[in-house]
Design an enzyme around this catalytic site. Structure first.
Site, PDB file in Angstrom:
ATOM      1  N   TYR A 109      39.369 -41.912 -17.021  1.00 34.25           N
ATOM      2  CA  TYR A 109      39.542 -40.466 -17.198  1.00 34.25           C
ATOM      3  C   TYR A 109      38.750 -40.046 -18.426  1.00 34.25           C
ATOM      4  CZ  TYR A 109      41.617 -35.960 -18.386  1.00 34.25           C
ATOM      5  OH  TYR A 109      41.797 -34.648 -18.700  1.00 34.25           O
ATOM      6  N   GLU A 196      36.295 -31.677 -17.409  1.00 29.63           N
ATOM      7  CA  GLU A 196      37.094 -32.838 -17.027  1.00 29.63           C
ATOM      8  C   GLU A 196      36.381 -33.642 -15.948  1.00 29.63           C
ATOM      9  OE1 GLU A 196      41.733 -33.233 -16.297  1.00 29.63           O
ATOM     10  OE2 GLU A 196      40.738 -32.483 -14.495  1.00 29.63           O
TER      11      GLU A 196
END
Length: 401
Positions: A109, A196
């Protein structure tokens, strides 16, 4: 302002961040063509909506033939995806992204966001990618590494190496540093609020790839981001919010029954808290800002009344830059525009259909109250915020003032 995944990946590629090969399509026939042109044996079809959690909702599927890709695309186009971020009404899929499936070795992530408390951009990374980061944060907060960037210095190499080591990419610090600094440059250049990449992957060939991407941008900086503005998809936004932005109003739809028209974000938040304190729920956040003209107030009323759930409207103005007489003129204008000849002899159904509670304070407050008193309109005036919130909640419940 949000954009689609395929648009975010296009921006990443402009900054030389590697993404999977793919193309957005609007028909099943085009999806099969793209799969054939990309080559390979497996492809992924991804619904393009402004919401996360698409995989769990059936918005990300894999096929092993162009015919299967066409079948998946046909099923996905026109469907409504309901995810944790869309609400129960969901969002309609009008386009999909077809990509060649990647051979994944490890999943991570990676994101950058603006931390308003620290007044800095912060990098967040985790070796637990491909899942909701909120779940990771709740179950294992130490699994998320954060690195704050000094705005006077920018992102420096040693910070990139720290992030790489923290998530298990210590042997690839050079390539990771290059990638992270490119992402940071994009973030700064385009006035991002959030970037993101989840999942961010290392392929079996050792390549670092942004497998997914999500971006949002600062609305206040769009005047200098012409190319970014062109990426805006109005079909993905609440029509009321789009209309409000066109009138210089900040509007966010909520799920309550008390419509709020307030000046200033802080006062708007306080007003919503007061409504909840008295047992009600706000139907919206609407900030008219400073220097609100009567026409702006009238537009605010019209937008709030488009929500069928609104049972009462609370106007809460603390005038500084604004003037209470302007606000009062706007309230009168709005009610007369909505209901024609709305007078005390007329019922509220003949006016705008819902009771209106007004609390004014600050500059020219006496003149504002005089305008409301002499308007001939059936209004409920309040002396302070607590009184206004209480009356608004009662009015929304049908209790006579």
């Amino acid at each position: 302002m949000n954009i689609h995944e395929y648009q975010a990946k296009s921006l990443l590629r402009q900054y030389r961040v590697t993404t999977p090969r793919g193309e957005v399509v609007y028909t099943s026939k085009a999806a099969a063509r793209v799969a054939e042109e990309l080559g390979g044996q497996r492809w992924v079809v991804k619904a393009q909506i402004h919401a996360g959690g698409r995989g769990k909702a059936g918005g990300v599927k894999i096929g092993n033939s162009p015919a299967k890709i066409a079948e998946i695309t046909d099923q996905m186009l026109g469907s409504t995806l309901v995810t944790a971020q869309t609400g129960p009404e969901g969002q309609r899929v009008s386009r999909v992204l077809v990509e060649r499936a990647s051979r994944i070795e490890r999943v991570f992530y990676l994101s950058m966001v603006v931390d308003r408390d620290a007044q800095r951009i912060v990098v967040m990374a985790s070796a637990q990618g491909g899942v909701d980061i909120e779940e990771v944060a709740a179950a294992d907060p130490d699994a998320i590494h954060t690195e704050y960037i000094d705005p006077g210095v920018g992102l420096v190499d040693f910070q990139c190496r720290k992030v790489a080591t923290a998530i298990g990419l210590g042997k690839k610090t050079t390539s990771f540093t290059r990638l992270l600094k490119r992402m940071y440059r994009l973030f700064r250049d385009l006035d991002c609020l959030m970037l993101e990449v989840n999942p961010f992957i290392e392929t079996e060939d050792g390549e670092l790839v942004a497998l997914d991407a999500k971006m949002s941008f600062d609305d206040n900086a769009l005047f200098r981001q012409g190319d970014v503005v062109e990426l805006r998809d109005f079909d993905e936004e609440d029509p009321k919010e789009v209309e409000a932005s066109g009138h210089g109003l900040n509007y966010i739809a909520l799920d309550g029954s008390v419509g709020c028209i307030v000046n200033g974000a802080g006062l708007a938040m306080g007003t919503m808290d007061a409504i909840v304190h008295h047992g009600g729920r706000p139907a919206n956040f609407l900030d008219v800002g400073g220097g609100a003209s009567p026409e702006k107030i009238a537009n605010a009323f019209r937008i709030v009344l488009q929500d069928p759930n609104v049972r009462a409207i609370l106007v809460n103005i603390f005038a500084g830059i604004n003037r209470c007489d302007w606000i009062a003129q706007g309230v009168v204008l709005a009610l007369k525009q909505q209901g024609g000849s709305a007078t005390k002899e007329a019922t509220r159904d003949q006016e705008i259909g819902v009771p209106v509670i007004v609390r004014l304070a600050g500059t020219n407050v006496e003149e504002g109250r005089r305008i409301l008193d002499e308007s001939g309109l059936e209004l409920i005036q309040a002396v302070d915020l607590d009184d206004a919130a209480s009356k608004a909640v009662l009015a929304a419940e049908g209790v006579p003032a």
